[in-house]
Write a protein that holds these residues in place. Structure first.
Motif, PDB file in Angstrom:
ATOM      1  N   LEU A 238      30.725  19.662  74.425  1.00 42.92           N
ATOM      2  CA  LEU A 238      29.515  18.844  74.390  1.00 42.92           C
ATOM      3  C   LEU A 238      29.290  18.089  73.071  1.00 42.92           C
ATOM      4  O   LEU A 238      28.937  16.900  73.110  1.00 42.92           O
ATOM      5  N   PRO A 239      29.487  18.727  71.915  1.00 44.87           N
ATOM      6  CA  PRO A 239      29.296  17.944  70.689  1.00 44.87           C
ATOM      7  C   PRO A 239      30.195  16.711  70.662  1.00 44.87           C
ATOM      8  O   PRO A 239      29.730  15.612  70.348  1.00 44.87           O
ATOM      9  N   GLY A 240      31.453  16.914  71.001  1.00 46.38           N
ATOM     10  CA  GLY A 240      32.378  15.792  71.011  1.00 46.38           C
ATOM     11  C   GLY A 240      31.978  14.756  72.037  1.00 46.38           C
ATOM     12  O   GLY A 240      31.971  13.553  71.760  1.00 46.38           O
ATOM     13  N   ILE A 241      31.595  15.225  73.229  1.00 43.12           N
ATOM     14  CA  ILE A 241      31.208  14.288  74.270  1.00 43.12           C
ATOM     15  C   ILE A 241      29.989  13.487  73.827  1.00 43.12           C
ATOM     16  O   ILE A 241      29.966  12.270  73.912  1.00 43.12           O
ATOM     17  N   SER A 242      28.975  14.190  73.294  1.00 49.21           N
ATOM     18  CA  SER A 242      27.742  13.456  73.003  1.00 49.21           C
ATOM     19  C   SER A 242      27.948  12.458  71.874  1.00 49.21           C
ATOM     20  O   SER A 242      27.446  11.328  71.966  1.00 49.21           O
ATOM     21  N   THR A 243      28.688  12.839  70.826  1.00 53.06           N
ATOM     22  CA  THR A 243      28.895  11.837  69.776  1.00 53.06           C
ATOM     23  C   THR A 243      29.694  10.658  70.314  1.00 53.06           C
ATOM     24  O   THR A 243      29.333   9.500  70.074  1.00 53.06           O
ATOM     25  N   GLY A 244      30.755  10.942  71.049  1.00 50.19           N
ATOM     26  CA  GLY A 244      31.570   9.857  71.583  1.00 50.19           C
ATOM     27  C   GLY A 244      30.752   8.952  72.482  1.00 50.19           C
ATOM     28  O   GLY A 244      30.838   7.726  72.404  1.00 50.19           O
ATOM     29  N   VAL A 245      29.925   9.568  73.318  1.00 48.27           N
ATOM     30  CA  VAL A 245      29.142   8.788  74.272  1.00 48.27           C
ATOM     31  C   VAL A 245      28.087   7.944  73.552  1.00 48.27           C
ATOM     32  O   VAL A 245      27.907   6.767  73.855  1.00 48.27           O
ATOM     33  N   ILE A 246      27.434   8.547  72.577  1.00 43.37           N
ATOM     34  CA  ILE A 246      26.424   7.776  71.837  1.00 43.37           C
ATOM     35  C   ILE A 246      27.068   6.566  71.164  1.00 43.37           C
ATOM     36  O   ILE A 246      26.564   5.448  71.241  1.00 43.37           O
ATOM     37  N   ILE A 334      21.261   5.101  65.229  1.00 42.87           N
ATOM     38  CA  ILE A 334      21.943   5.769  66.345  1.00 42.87           C
ATOM     39  C   ILE A 334      23.211   6.468  65.859  1.00 42.87           C
ATOM     40  O   ILE A 334      23.489   7.620  66.208  1.00 42.87           O
ATOM     41  N   ASN A 335      23.982   5.776  65.027  1.00 40.94           N
ATOM     42  CA  ASN A 335      25.196   6.412  64.517  1.00 40.94           C
ATOM     43  C   ASN A 335      24.878   7.640  63.673  1.00 40.94           C
ATOM     44  O   ASN A 335      25.598   8.642  63.718  1.00 40.94           O
ATOM     45  N   ALA A 336      23.781   7.571  62.927  1.00 47.10           N
ATOM     46  CA  ALA A 336      23.387   8.729  62.130  1.00 47.10           C
ATOM     47  C   ALA A 336      23.036   9.895  63.054  1.00 47.10           C
ATOM     48  O   ALA A 336      23.400  11.045  62.793  1.00 47.10           O
ATOM     49  N   THR A 337      22.348   9.585  64.161  1.00 46.83           N
ATOM     50  CA  THR A 337      22.024  10.635  65.124  1.00 46.83           C
ATOM     51  C   THR A 337      23.300  11.304  65.630  1.00 46.83           C
ATOM     52  O   THR A 337      23.391  12.535  65.698  1.00 46.83           O
ATOM     53  N   ALA A 338      24.288  10.470  65.956  1.00 50.83           N
ATOM     54  CA  ALA A 338      25.551  11.022  66.442  1.00 50.83           C
ATOM     55  C   ALA A 338      26.170  11.938  65.406  1.00 50.83           C
ATOM     56  O   ALA A 338      26.662  13.033  65.716  1.00 50.83           O
ATOM     57  N   MET A 339      26.121  11.521  64.141  1.00 49.25           N
ATOM     58  CA  MET A 339      26.723  12.352  63.103  1.00 49.25           C
ATOM     59  C   MET A 339      25.971  13.662  62.944  1.00 49.25           C
ATOM     60  O   MET A 339      26.569  14.722  62.741  1.00 49.25           O
ATOM     61  N   ILE A 340      24.639  13.591  63.057  1.00 51.02           N
ATOM     62  CA  ILE A 340      23.849  14.819  62.908  1.00 51.02           C
ATOM     63  C   ILE A 340      24.170  15.781  64.047  1.00 51.02           C
ATOM     64  O   ILE A 340      24.370  16.978  63.830  1.00 51.02           O
ATOM     65  N   ILE A 341      24.254  15.236  65.262  1.00 48.24           N
ATOM     66  CA  ILE A 341      24.583  16.103  66.402  1.00 48.24           C
ATOM     67  C   ILE A 341      25.915  16.790  66.158  1.00 48.24           C
ATOM     68  O   ILE A 341      26.066  18.000  66.328  1.00 48.24           O
ATOM     69  N   ARG A 342      26.898  16.017  65.719  1.00 45.39           N
ATOM     70  CA  ARG A 342      28.216  16.602  65.476  1.00 45.39           C
ATOM     71  C   ARG A 342      28.133  17.698  64.429  1.00 45.39           C
ATOM     72  O   ARG A 342      28.646  18.793  64.610  1.00 45.39           O
ATOM     73  N   ALA A 343      27.447  17.393  63.322  1.00 49.95           N
ATOM     74  CA  ALA A 343      27.391  18.361  62.230  1.00 49.95           C
ATOM     75  C   ALA A 343      26.660  19.627  62.667  1.00 49.95           C
ATOM     76  O   ALA A 343      27.051  20.735  62.320  1.00 49.95           O
ATOM     77  N   LYS A 344      25.600  19.469  63.458  1.00 45.96           N
ATOM     78  CA  LYS A 344      24.794  20.628  63.841  1.00 45.96           C
ATOM     79  C   LYS A 344      25.503  21.523  64.834  1.00 45.96           C
ATOM     80  O   LYS A 344      25.484  22.737  64.720  1.00 45.96           O
ATOM     81  N   THR A 345      26.107  20.906  65.837  1.00 39.07           N
ATOM     82  CA  THR A 345      26.662  21.713  66.915  1.00 39.07           C
ATOM     83  C   THR A 345      28.073  22.188  66.622  1.00 39.07           C
ATOM     84  O   THR A 345      28.512  23.174  67.178  1.00 39.07           O
ATOM     85  N   ALA A 346      28.782  21.482  65.750  1.00 34.12           N
ATOM     86  CA  ALA A 346      30.175  21.862  65.514  1.00 34.12           C
ATOM     87  C   ALA A 346      30.269  23.133  64.696  1.00 34.12           C
ATOM     88  O   ALA A 346      31.312  23.759  64.633  1.00 34.12           O
ATOM     89  N   ARG A 347      29.151  23.562  64.093  1.00 33.24           N
ATOM     90  CA  ARG A 347      29.235  24.687  63.177  1.00 33.24           C
ATOM     91  C   ARG A 347      29.682  25.983  63.866  1.00 33.24           C
ATOM     92  O   ARG A 347      30.529  26.690  63.371  1.00 33.24           O
ATOM     93  N   GLY A 348      29.099  26.249  65.031  1.00 36.05           N
ATOM     94  CA  GLY A 348      29.440  27.491  65.721  1.00 36.05           C
ATOM     95  C   GLY A 348      30.745  27.419  66.489  1.00 36.05           C
ATOM     96  O   GLY A 348      31.133  28.370  67.135  1.00 36.05           O
ATOM     97  N   LEU A 349      31.415  26.286  66.435  1.00 42.22           N
ATOM     98  CA  LEU A 349      32.581  26.104  67.294  1.00 42.22           C
ATOM     99  C   LEU A 349      33.846  25.974  66.461  1.00 42.22           C
ATOM    100  O   LEU A 349      34.340  24.889  66.225  1.00 42.22           O
ATOM    101  N   LYS A 350      34.362  27.080  66.026  1.00 44.00           N
ATOM    102  CA  LYS A 350      35.635  27.041  65.305  1.00 44.00           C
ATOM    103  C   LYS A 350      36.636  27.851  66.117  1.00 44.00           C
ATOM    104  O   LYS A 350      36.381  28.994  66.460  1.00 44.00           O
ATOM    105  N   TRP A 351      37.752  27.248  66.433  1.00 39.04           N
ATOM    106  CA  TRP A 351      38.728  27.996  67.229  1.00 39.04           C
ATOM    107  C   TRP A 351      39.599  28.843  66.321  1.00 39.04           C
ATOM    108  O   TRP A 351      40.070  28.407  65.329  1.00 39.04           O
TER     109      TRP A 351
END
Ligand SMILES: Nc1ncnc2c1ncn2[C@@H]1O[C@H](COP(=O)(O)OP(=O)(O)O)[C@@H](O)[C@H]1O
Ligand SMILES: [Mg+2]
Lengths: 351, 297
Positions: A238-246, A334-351
């Motif tokens: 979802l983080p990747g999808i939402s930033t890409g989509v935005i 809008i681009n800043a929003t995308a970056m914030i979403i990525r930064a916020k949601t990507a934190r818990g997602l480390k493989w």
């Protein structure tokens, strides 16, 4: 012991200092030159951009004011505003998102997760990037020929009586709607075509970044394919999808060509649905229903129009520059929003 | 044989109280002591068959990787699959819960009875089968969710919604997987923050939560440090009282420590299968002995 080892390493044949060897020196010099050429090109591009932006901001300085945001179009450059364009772009982007996000994400999920690898799927996957590269004016032509006739059809459906016969049994009263040519709906459908390829590609990339071990582990726990996609793969992507989509949908904001093609207004003194302030969304919500069928204009179209207005004193240049500044600020937000979403949601997602 | 004698002399394979293994030591053949809970002298011949594979052949496309495998796994015991890498152990393990279905172009012939039902039957519901036959992978794969959500995932996809039922289940599974004490205070923090060994135990707990009868483990400890490996082995010893376990391992000492029965695979063939003590002390096939004594592989 260590001293002996050290003296062995320092044999005269092997040396790691580049001082002596002329070929090595030449290579180092070459790579240094290459580095500086690259650096100059980058800085050169940035300098050009800076000059452009400064001149735009400079031009807009006298004109840009809160009034510019709430005024309608006017022949008088001093009173001209971008209100209709802001609302038009807002509804356009909103409807475009409504069309392109479900279709785009759905297609990506199908292509990446469900489709078996056969010729058709491979052809589609390869051609998605070709579609993303198609000039937007071409989609405008498609909108003109495919979607605009739809307006006529809708007009007949909603004609004067505002009612239709359902299979000759009873008459259904429909909303009192006027269907205009070049309306928001047609614009959004055309714009969806423009952004869909990039929305799909961005979503595909986000889905592909989810490790397959997650899918396998989920299936091994007795989840169905659908549960696996819905509960594991999509949340992880979802983080990747939402930033890409935005980012791809924000492209719809800057496009003027396809809109000109389908015939939107260039000079508009009304907003879609007659909604001119956010407050009216609450006080008169039924107006929203007529928004899709209303005429509209969009920010880039207005900017284009202003920039070619004949004016002896060139006063519309300032108006156009102000419009560009507004558009740029919205895009940056809008681009800043995308970056914030990525930064916020990507934190818990480390493989 | 040199290595084993050396290890024997250094005493590293024996613990002082290893009474059950005294006989073997005296006889000169050495096998490391088993973990607590695994009684290698257990007579499994009276156990019902949890898995009964008959004449299984397996192909990736044209490439055959399993040849005529017949193997019986007694219930509530540990069966270890050993063999050099690439000999088909993982493939065999994956046929037991039909995870190979996920690879396109595979073919499997023969019979595989799980609790008496032939799971190769296309009518078998793989979702139900996989709840019944759980799997733990070599690389721990916690979901990027909280510890609680990881364990509760299996029951949730099976339709369990009641929070208190889920909470009880999560606790009991984490206890069984010897992880409860370490994570009880942070059940709702991300599972990705756990150490490798904890993650692997979490994966075991997650598997237990679907209430399986059989647990398949594919080299569950090969990516872990010795202390974590120890814990996983002890855990297997505890679990085998209630679950049937099939474990793939490339570590022969591990196989001998944790299993009742050992099967030796070589190039897609099942060379030999028998009680672990027998395989490790007096294998009947030359190939098995060569492999166990480290002469190849
Ligand atoms: N997905 C696959 N597609 C094709 N061949 C495979 C696949 N997985 C494994 N193989 C082949 O099957 C053989 C057995 O592999 P595997 O079962 O992983 O062995 P092991 O677990 O004993 O190391 C190997 O030769 C391997 O190359
Ligand atoms: Mg393997």
């Amino acid at each position: 012991m260590s001293v002996a080892a050290g003296s062995q390493i320092a044999s005269p044949e092997i040396s790691f200092s580049s001082g002596g060897d002329s070929t090595i020196r030449r290579r180092l010099l070459l790579s240094l030159i290459f580095k500086w050429v690259c650096r100059l090109m980058t800085y050169g591009a940035l300098a050009v951009l800076a000059v452009l932006l400064t001149s735009i901001v400079w031009n807009s300085l006298g004109r840009l004011s809160p009034g510019f945001l709430v005024n309608h179009y006017s022949m008088n450059p001093a009173r001209c505003g971008i209100l209709a364009g802001v609302w038009g772009t807002f509804w356009l982007v909103l409807l475009t998102a409504c069309f392109s996000i479900p279709i785009g994400v759905g297609s990506a999920v199908y292509l990446e997760e469900l489709a078996r690898d056969n010729v058709i799927v491979r052809v589609i996957k390869v051609n998605l990037s070709n579609l993303a590269g198609v000039p937007s004016i071409v989609y405008g032509i498609l909108g003109l020929t495919a979607f605009r006739p739809m307006t006529l059809f809708l007009q007949e459906l909603f004609d004067g009586r505002h009612a239709i016969n359902v299979m000759g049994l009873f008459r259904v009263r429909l909303l009192q709607l006027e269907i205009f040519d070049g309306n928001v709906l047609v614009g959004a459908m055309t714009m969806s075509l423009v952004v869909l390829p990039t929305v799909i590609i961005a979503s595909q990339e986000a889905l592909r970044a989810v490790p397959s071990s997650i899918r396998i582990a989920s299936l091994a726990l007795g989840a169905t394919r659908w549960q696996t996609i819905w509960r594991q793969v999509i949340p992880a992507a979802l983080p990747g999808i939402s930033t890409g989509v935005i980012l791809s949908i924000s492209r719809a904001m800057g496009e003027a060509a396809p809109l000109m093609m389908i015939g939107v207004l260039t000079v508009a003194s009304m907003c879609p649905g007659g909604i001119e302030s956010p407050l009216q969304l609450i006080t008169n919500p039924t107006r929203v229903l007529s928004v899709p069928f209303d005429q509209f204009t969009a920010m880039p179209v207005e900017i284009y129009d202003w920039s070619k207005q004949p004016d002896p004193q060139d006063r519309f240049t300032a108006v156009a520059a102000s419009g560009i500044v507004v558009l740029l600020v919205v895009l940056l937000l809008i681009n800043a929003t995308a970056m914030i979403i990525r930064a916020k949601t990507a934190r818990g997602l480390k493989w | 044989m040199k290595d084993r004698e050396a290890a024997c002399l250094s005493g590293q394979w024996f613990d002082v109280e290893g009474g059950a293994d005294m006989a073997e030591r005296n006889s000169g053949l050495s096998v490391p002591p088993s973990v607590r809970g695994v009684d290698r002298n257990l007579d499994t011949s009276s156990h019902a068959a949890a898995i009964d594979v008959r004449n299984m052949n397996f192909y990736y496309g044209e490439h055959q990787v399993l040849f005529d495998i017949s193997l019986m796994v007694p219930e509530r015991s540990v069966t270890a699959l050993i063999g050099p890498s690439g000999c088909g152990k993982s493939t065999f393990l994956r046929t037991l819960n039909r995870m190979n279905d996920l690879v396109e172009g595979t073919k499997c012939t023969g019979e595989c009875l799980v609790e008496g039902q032939n799971i190769m039957d296309p009518a078998v519901d793989v979702v139900l089968l996989r709840k019944h036959v759980g799997m733990v992978f070599q690389k721990s794969t916690p979901f990027p969710k909280s510890i609680f959500d990881n364990v509760a995932y299996g029951p949730r996809v099976a339709g369990e919604k009641n929070r208190s039922v889920l909470a009880d289940l999560v606790e009991s599974c984490l206890r069984k997987a010897a992880l409860w004490e370490e994570v009880r205070d942070r059940l709702h923090t991300s599972a990705m923050a756990l150490s490798g060994g904890q993650q692997q135990r979490l994966c075991i707990a997650r598997t237990l939560a679907t209430n399986p009868r059989i647990i398949l483990m594919d080299e569950p400890a090969s990516a872990l440090d010795p202390a974590s490996t120890d814990r996983i082995e002890n855990l297997i010893g505890e679990l085998c009282a209630n679950y049937t376990i099939v474990i793939v391992t490339h570590n022969m000492q591990q196989a001998s420590r944790v299993s009742h029965q050992t099967a030796f695979f070589f190039k897609g063939h099942l060379v030999e299968c028998g009680p672990t003590m027998q395989i490790f002390t007096s294998p009947s096939e030359k190939q098995t002995e060569d492999y166990i004594t480290g002469r190849f592989g």
